[in-house]
Write an enzyme that holds these catalytic residues in place. Structure first.
Site, PDB file in Angstrom:
ATOM      1  N   ARG A 110       0.885  -1.184   0.000  1.00 15.09           N
ATOM      2  CA  ARG A 110       0.000   0.000   0.000  1.00 15.09           C
ATOM      3  C   ARG A 110       0.906   1.212   0.000  1.00 15.09           C
ATOM      4  NH1 ARG A 110      -5.352   1.164   3.525  1.00 15.09           N
ATOM      5  NH2 ARG A 110      -6.097  -0.180   1.847  1.00 15.09           N
ATOM      6  N   HIS A 169      -7.262   0.763  -6.500  1.00 14.46           N
ATOM      7  CA  HIS A 169      -7.456  -0.166  -5.379  1.00 14.46           C
ATOM      8  C   HIS A 169      -8.104  -1.450  -5.924  1.00 14.46           C
ATOM      9  CE1 HIS A 169      -7.692  -1.593  -1.411  1.00 14.46           C
ATOM     10  NE2 HIS A 169      -8.562  -0.778  -0.865  1.00 14.46           N
ATOM     11  N   GLN A 222      -9.937  -4.129  -3.643  1.00 10.60           N
ATOM     12  CA  GLN A 222     -11.253  -3.679  -3.183  1.00 10.60           C
ATOM     13  C   GLN A 222     -12.325  -4.040  -4.217  1.00 10.60           C
ATOM     14  OE1 GLN A 222     -12.114  -2.033  -0.194  1.00 10.60           O
ATOM     15  NE2 GLN A 222     -14.109  -2.663  -0.945  1.00 10.60           N
ATOM     16  N   ASP A 260     -17.066   6.900  -1.386  1.00 11.85           N
ATOM     17  CA  ASP A 260     -15.848   6.734  -0.583  1.00 11.85           C
ATOM     18  C   ASP A 260     -15.634   8.064   0.138  1.00 11.85           C
ATOM     19  OD1 ASP A 260     -13.408   5.836   0.451  1.00 11.85           O
ATOM     20  OD2 ASP A 260     -12.319   5.977  -1.451  1.00 11.85           O
ATOM     21  N   CYS A 299     -16.332   1.259   0.469  1.00 14.54           N
ATOM     22  CA  CYS A 299     -15.163   0.405   0.771  1.00 14.54           C
ATOM     23  C   CYS A 299     -14.782   0.458   2.248  1.00 14.54           C
ATOM     24  CB  CYS A 299     -13.991   0.808  -0.107  1.00 14.54           C
ATOM     25  SG  CYS A 299     -13.386   2.482   0.204  1.00 14.54           S
ATOM     26  N   ARG A 350     -13.516  -9.058   1.102  1.00 14.07           N
ATOM     27  CA  ARG A 350     -12.089  -8.816   0.861  1.00 14.07           C
ATOM     28  C   ARG A 350     -11.307 -10.107   1.136  1.00 14.07           C
ATOM     29  NH1 ARG A 350      -9.991  -3.609   1.131  1.00 14.07           N
ATOM     30  NH2 ARG A 350      -8.100  -4.679   0.466  1.00 14.07           N
TER      31      ARG A 350
HETATM   32  N1  NVA Z   1      -9.829   6.550  -1.034  1.00  6.78           N
HETATM   33  C1  NVA Z   1      -9.432   6.101   0.281  1.00  6.78           C
HETATM   34  C2  NVA Z   1      -9.644   4.636   0.392  1.00  6.78           C
HETATM   35  C3  NVA Z   1      -9.253   4.021   1.697  1.00  6.78           C
HETATM   36  C4  NVA Z   1      -9.502   2.537   1.745  1.00  6.78           C
HETATM   37  C5  NVA Z   1      -7.992   6.493   0.539  1.00  6.78           C
HETATM   38  O1  NVA Z   1      -7.175   6.388  -0.392  1.00  6.78           O
HETATM   39  O2  NVA Z   1      -7.684   6.926   1.642  1.00  6.78           O
HETATM   40  N1   CP Z   2     -11.245  -0.516   2.215  1.00  3.07           N
HETATM   41  C1   CP Z   2      -9.976  -0.601   2.659  1.00  3.07           C
HETATM   42  O1   CP Z   2      -9.024  -0.807   1.911  1.00  3.07           O
HETATM   43  O2   CP Z   2      -9.850  -0.426   4.001  1.00  3.07           O
HETATM   44  P1   CP Z   2      -8.499  -0.267   4.843  1.00  3.07           P
HETATM   45  O3   CP Z   2      -7.946   1.097   4.535  1.00  3.07           O
HETATM   46  O4   CP Z   2      -8.930  -0.408   6.252  1.00  3.07           O
HETATM   47  O5   CP Z   2      -7.542  -1.338   4.414  1.00  3.07           O
END
Ligand code: NVA
Ligand code: CP
Length: 301
Positions: free
Chosen positions: A103, A130, A133, A221, A261, A289
């Site tokens: 990530r 993502h 997801q 989101d 998500c 997931r």
């Molecule tokens: N769009 C959000 C998703 C988190 C799972 C982020 O990137 O923070």
């Molecule tokens: N939806 C998702 O990826 O959640 P986290 O940020 O908790 O991993």
């Protein structure tokens, strides 16, 4: 199947169906208490530059339940955080582990990892996409709706990483997508172009009410993604009209399903009575997931 999963567009429609079938099968077996040792002696490195609840836990549990092992690595705790290169990190990790899930802030970091790793690299969220997801989201949609083709998918809010992968998911599975977002928050152009190349229909509109009309699926989101914190006040102002609430739901089909998500900010992008209400599929989505990633790990490893 590709050797890495950086973008949802790395997968073909048959790849996706194959993954979802495996995921459903694993889910059903788990419910019956059947165990697997498919990934015995395999190790997944999980590299995180940002916070995570679902991604971290679901990948770790997936490896455990398949008889393997996962190592959580916060980039600050390894030499990467002190300037060792991404390339060297990928080369070294490849000598120990069987796959790397990462990530990252910048999608280029994933590309650099994948170029230098000799094991599969999985995108656990970047600034652009993502994909894991969306595998869970597609599994959830198939469970609720029994099909993809012809469904109207409406995305309300930020044209962010999850939105980009959603656009590609819709194009790959034959769902029509309408994105309602304020000016300046559109999904990436190259993603929209890629979706169109794949035969997808992508509409970008300003009016959330218009976008929600006849929707089979409403999704959103957070308004402020990780990395966008400096724009917090501006974003809260700009996204104010883009909340999934009961008024918006009235525009959609009577059996509309609501996705998010997570994590959710009740009262911002989604009203509490909707995320906690009868149309919401968000906790099934979160559970999926685990099943979708088990399928992915089995195919990639
Ligand atoms: N769009 C959000 C998703 C988190 C799972 C982020 O990137 O923070
Ligand atoms: N939806 C998702 O990826 O959640 P986290 O940020 O908790 O991993």
């Amino acid at each position: 199947m590709p050797s890495h999963l950086l973008s949802l567009a790395d997968l073909s429609y048959p790849d996706i169906i194959n993954l979802l079938d495996t995921a459903s099968d694993m889910k059903e077996k788990r419910a019956r208490g059947k165990t697997s040792t498919a990934l015995k002696n395999k190790t997944l490195a999980m590299l995180f530059e940002k916070s995570s609840t679902r991604t971290r836990i679901s990948f770790e549990v997936a490896m455990t339940e398949l008889g393997g092992h996962a190592i959580y690595l916060n980039y600050k705790d390894i030499q990467l955080g002190r300037g060792e290169s991404v390339a060297d990190t990928a080369r070294v990790m490849s000598r120990y582990v069987n796959a790397i899930m990462a990530r990252v802030y910048k999608h280029e970091t994933l590309i650099e990892l994948s170029k230098n790793a000799t094991v599969p690299v999985i995108n656990g969220l970047s600034d652009i996409e993502h994909p894991c997801q969306l595998l869970a989201d597609l599994l959830t949609i198939r469970e609720y709706k029994g099909k993809f083709k012809g469904l109207n998918f409406s995305w309300i809010g930020d044209g962010n990483n999850v939105c980009n992968s959603t656009i590609l998911a819709c194009a790959l599975t034959g769902m029509k997508i309408t994105v309602a977002c304020p000016e300046g928050y559109e999904p990436r152009n190259d993603i929209v172009e890629k979706a169109k190349e794949l035969g997808g229909t992508v509409n970008i509109v300003r009016d959330p009410m218009k976008a929600a009309k006849n929707a089979d699926i409403l999704s959103t989101d957070v308004w402020v993604s990780m990395g966008d914190e400096d724009e917090y006040d501006q974003r809260l102002h700009d996204f104010k009209p883009y909340q999934i609430n009961s008024k918006l739901l009235e525009q959609a089909k009577h059996d509309v399903m609501v996705l998010h998500c997570l994590p959710a900010h009740r009262g911002e992008e989604i009203a509490a009575d909707i995320v906690d209400g009868p149309h919401s599929a968000v906790f099934d989505q979160a559970e999926n997931r685990l099943h979708a990633q088990k399928a992915l790990l089995m195919k990639l490893l």
